[in-house]
Design a protein around this motif. Structure first.
Motif, mmCIF file in Angstrom:
data_model
loop_
_atom_site.group_PDB
_atom_site.id
_atom_site.type_symbol
_atom_site.label_atom_id
_atom_site.label_comp_id
_atom_site.label_asym_id
_atom_site.label_seq_id
_atom_site.Cartn_x
_atom_site.Cartn_y
_atom_site.Cartn_z
ATOM 1 N N ARG A 1 0.811 -1.217 0.000
ATOM 2 C CA ARG A 1 0.000 0.000 0.000
ATOM 3 C C ARG A 1 0.850 1.275 0.000
ATOM 4 N N VAL A 2 1.970 1.233 0.695
ATOM 5 C CA VAL A 2 2.741 2.458 0.916
ATOM 6 C C VAL A 2 3.892 2.598 -0.069
ATOM 7 N N SER A 3 4.519 1.492 -0.452
ATOM 8 C CA SER A 3 5.672 1.562 -1.339
ATOM 9 C C SER A 3 5.622 0.405 -2.326
ATOM 10 N N PRO A 4 6.330 0.518 -3.444
ATOM 11 C CA PRO A 4 6.350 -0.557 -4.434
ATOM 12 C C PRO A 4 7.359 -1.649 -4.105
ATOM 13 N N PHE A 5 8.021 -1.571 -2.959
ATOM 14 C CA PHE A 5 9.062 -2.528 -2.620
ATOM 15 C C PHE A 5 8.460 -3.852 -2.165
ATOM 16 N N MET B 1 5.315 11.347 11.509
ATOM 17 C CA MET B 1 5.868 10.410 10.525
ATOM 18 C C MET B 1 4.774 9.856 9.631
ATOM 19 N N VAL B 2 3.637 9.487 10.208
ATOM 20 C CA VAL B 2 2.510 8.988 9.412
ATOM 21 C C VAL B 2 2.032 10.067 8.444
ATOM 22 N N ALA B 3 1.930 11.295 8.935
ATOM 23 C CA ALA B 3 1.507 12.401 8.069
ATOM 24 C C ALA B 3 2.530 12.649 6.970
ATOM 25 N N ALA B 4 3.821 12.518 7.294
ATOM 26 C CA ALA B 4 4.868 12.738 6.294
ATOM 27 C C ALA B 4 4.811 11.682 5.193
ATOM 28 N N VAL B 5 4.537 10.440 5.567
ATOM 29 C CA VAL B 5 4.415 9.386 4.560
ATOM 30 C C VAL B 5 3.226 9.655 3.645
ATOM 31 N N SER B 6 2.109 10.054 4.226
ATOM 32 C CA SER B 6 0.939 10.382 3.424
ATOM 33 C C SER B 6 1.214 11.562 2.499
ATOM 34 N N LEU B 7 1.908 12.568 3.035
ATOM 35 C CA LEU B 7 2.256 13.737 2.223
ATOM 36 C C LEU B 7 3.200 13.367 1.094
ATOM 37 N N ALA B 8 4.150 12.496 1.367
ATOM 38 C CA ALA B 8 5.101 12.079 0.339
ATOM 39 C C ALA B 8 4.390 11.372 -0.816
ATOM 40 N N ARG B 9 3.392 10.557 -0.499
ATOM 41 C CA ARG B 9 2.652 9.857 -1.554
ATOM 42 C C ARG B 9 1.881 10.841 -2.429
ATOM 43 N N ARG B 10 1.304 11.856 -1.801
ATOM 44 C CA ARG B 10 0.544 12.842 -2.574
ATOM 45 C C ARG B 10 1.469 13.702 -3.443
ATOM 46 N N ASP C 1 7.176 -16.222 2.047
ATOM 47 C CA ASP C 1 5.766 -16.590 1.853
ATOM 48 C C ASP C 1 4.940 -15.531 1.132
ATOM 49 N N LEU C 2 5.380 -14.277 1.208
ATOM 50 C CA LEU C 2 4.585 -13.208 0.606
ATOM 51 C C LEU C 2 4.960 -13.026 -0.860
ATOM 52 N N PRO C 3 3.990 -12.943 -1.748
ATOM 53 C CA PRO C 3 4.284 -12.709 -3.162
ATOM 54 C C PRO C 3 4.583 -11.240 -3.416
ATOM 55 N N GLN C 4 5.226 -10.974 -4.534
ATOM 56 C CA GLN C 4 5.394 -9.597 -4.960
ATOM 57 C C GLN C 4 4.020 -9.041 -5.338
ATOM 58 N N VAL C 5 3.689 -7.861 -4.848
ATOM 59 C CA VAL C 5 2.375 -7.296 -5.103
ATOM 60 C C VAL C 5 2.503 -6.023 -5.914
ATOM 61 N N ARG C 6 1.445 -5.720 -6.612
ATOM 62 C CA ARG C 6 1.403 -4.482 -7.376
ATOM 63 C C ARG C 6 1.148 -3.325 -6.423
ATOM 64 N N TYR C 7 1.914 -2.279 -6.571
ATOM 65 C CA TYR C 7 1.808 -1.118 -5.690
ATOM 66 C C TYR C 7 0.388 -0.585 -5.692
ATOM 67 N N GLY C 8 -0.175 -0.422 -4.476
ATOM 68 C CA GLY C 8 -1.529 0.081 -4.346
ATOM 69 C C GLY C 8 -2.551 -1.006 -4.128
ATOM 70 N N ARG C 9 -2.155 -2.266 -4.363
ATOM 71 C CA ARG C 9 -3.079 -3.375 -4.128
ATOM 72 C C ARG C 9 -2.907 -3.908 -2.716
ATOM 73 N N THR C 10 -3.898 -4.570 -2.185
ATOM 74 C CA THR C 10 -3.845 -5.118 -0.845
ATOM 75 C C THR C 10 -3.050 -6.405 -0.839
ATOM 76 N N ALA C 11 -1.943 -6.416 -0.090
ATOM 77 C CA ALA C 11 -1.060 -7.574 -0.087
ATOM 78 C C ALA C 11 -1.747 -8.787 0.504
ATOM 79 N N MET C 12 -2.455 -8.613 1.593
ATOM 80 C CA MET C 12 -3.037 -9.754 2.289
ATOM 81 C C MET C 12 -4.127 -10.421 1.427
ATOM 82 N N ARG C 13 -4.793 -9.643 0.600
ATOM 83 C CA ARG C 13 -5.849 -10.204 -0.240
ATOM 84 C C ARG C 13 -5.238 -11.148 -1.278
ATOM 85 N N ARG C 14 -4.108 -10.745 -1.857
ATOM 86 C CA ARG C 14 -3.478 -11.555 -2.872
ATOM 87 C C ARG C 14 -2.774 -12.754 -2.258
ATOM 88 N N ALA C 15 -2.334 -12.598 -0.974
ATOM 89 C CA ALA C 15 -1.687 -13.737 -0.331
ATOM 90 C C ALA C 15 -2.724 -14.779 0.038
#
Length: 246
Positions: free
Chosen positions: A90-94, A150-159, A232-246
């Motif tokens: 959700r937060v980064s493409p890594f 820090m949470v606000a800064a991460v949100s601001l960085a995404r915008r 165990d976790l697959p590579q996910v597309r940025y913005g998609r929910t990781a747990m849903r795909r797992a």
């Protein structure tokens, strides 16, 4: 999957606790002994009666220290895993390793480094017992402000990244975080209760050791948990929910 991540986070936290205990017992406890010796000398010089030792110093430096560190590190490891499960994809493409590393760095800065700059750890004999409550409240206020910023800064960085690019977005958000934290630290009252006769070297080494304990915790969580979760976790597309795909 979330349950498995929680268990792994707690196990990695326990591993970090063992490393922290070894570090604290080797480098921190000798400094505590020197601080206690200073406190006893000051009390003796003032003609005060020594307080009875409820828990032996050996127990404090051994089983007591180990128990406290293990409980704290295991709990933090579990919380780290839950936050990781929420931000992954959700937060980064890594991938898992990159996300865990970034999360650990952000947590170290927000929870350990920034509050420690304003209100650093003090050994025994430093601080007025009557102000413990006030000092604890101020310390937690600093933690809450830092984490929220820090949470606000991460949100601001995404915008900002959508308009100015990822690199510029991170830089602008980082500057905003630093400015806000600087303002908060300026407004919060300073605490200086170090006795003039107390060794500056002991105080400095104690504070560095305390910060080093936090560095061990977050480094272990960022590296070991990320490597374990990646299996165990697959590579996910940025913005998609990781747990849903797992």
């Amino acid at each position: 999957m979330v349950g498995r991540l929680l268990l792994r986070g707690m196990l990695v936290g326990a591993l970090a606790g063992i490393l922290i205990f070894a570090f604290a017992h080797t480098f921190g406890e000798p400094l505590v002994d020197r601080a206690i010796a200073f406190e006893e000398q000051a009390a003796q010089a003032a003609g005060e009666t020594p307080e009875p030792e409820i828990v032996s110093r050996a127990t404090q430096a051994g089983l007591g220290l180990f128990t406290g560190i293990m409980v704290y590190a295991t709990a933090v490891g579990g919380l780290f895993a839950l936050v990781f499960a929420f931000v992954y994809g959700r937060v980064s493409p890594f991938g898992a390793r990159g996300t865990a590393a970034l999360l650990a760095i952000a947590a170290f800065i927000a929870i350990s480094l920034v509050p420690d700059i304003k209100y650093p750890a003090n050994p025994p004999a430093v601080g007025n017992p009557d102000t413990i409550g006030a000092r604890t409240e101020l310390f937690f206020v600093m933690i809450v402000a830092s984490v929220a910023a820090m949470v606000a800064a991460v949100s601001l960085a995404r915008r900002l990244a959508m308009r100015y690019g990822s690199w510029n977005g991170v830089i602008f958000a980082g500057i905003a975080y630093i400015v806000f934290i600087g303002l908060v630290q300026y407004l919060l009252p300073a605490i200086n209760e170090v006795p003039e006769q107390f060794s500056a070297i002991v105080l400095w080494r104690f504070r560095i050791t305390s910060l080093g304990m936090h560095a061990i915790l977050w480094t272990t969580l960022g590296l070991a948990f990320g490597a374990w979760a990646e299996r165990d976790l697959p590579q996910v597309r940025y913005g998609r929910t990781a747990m849903r795909r797992a």
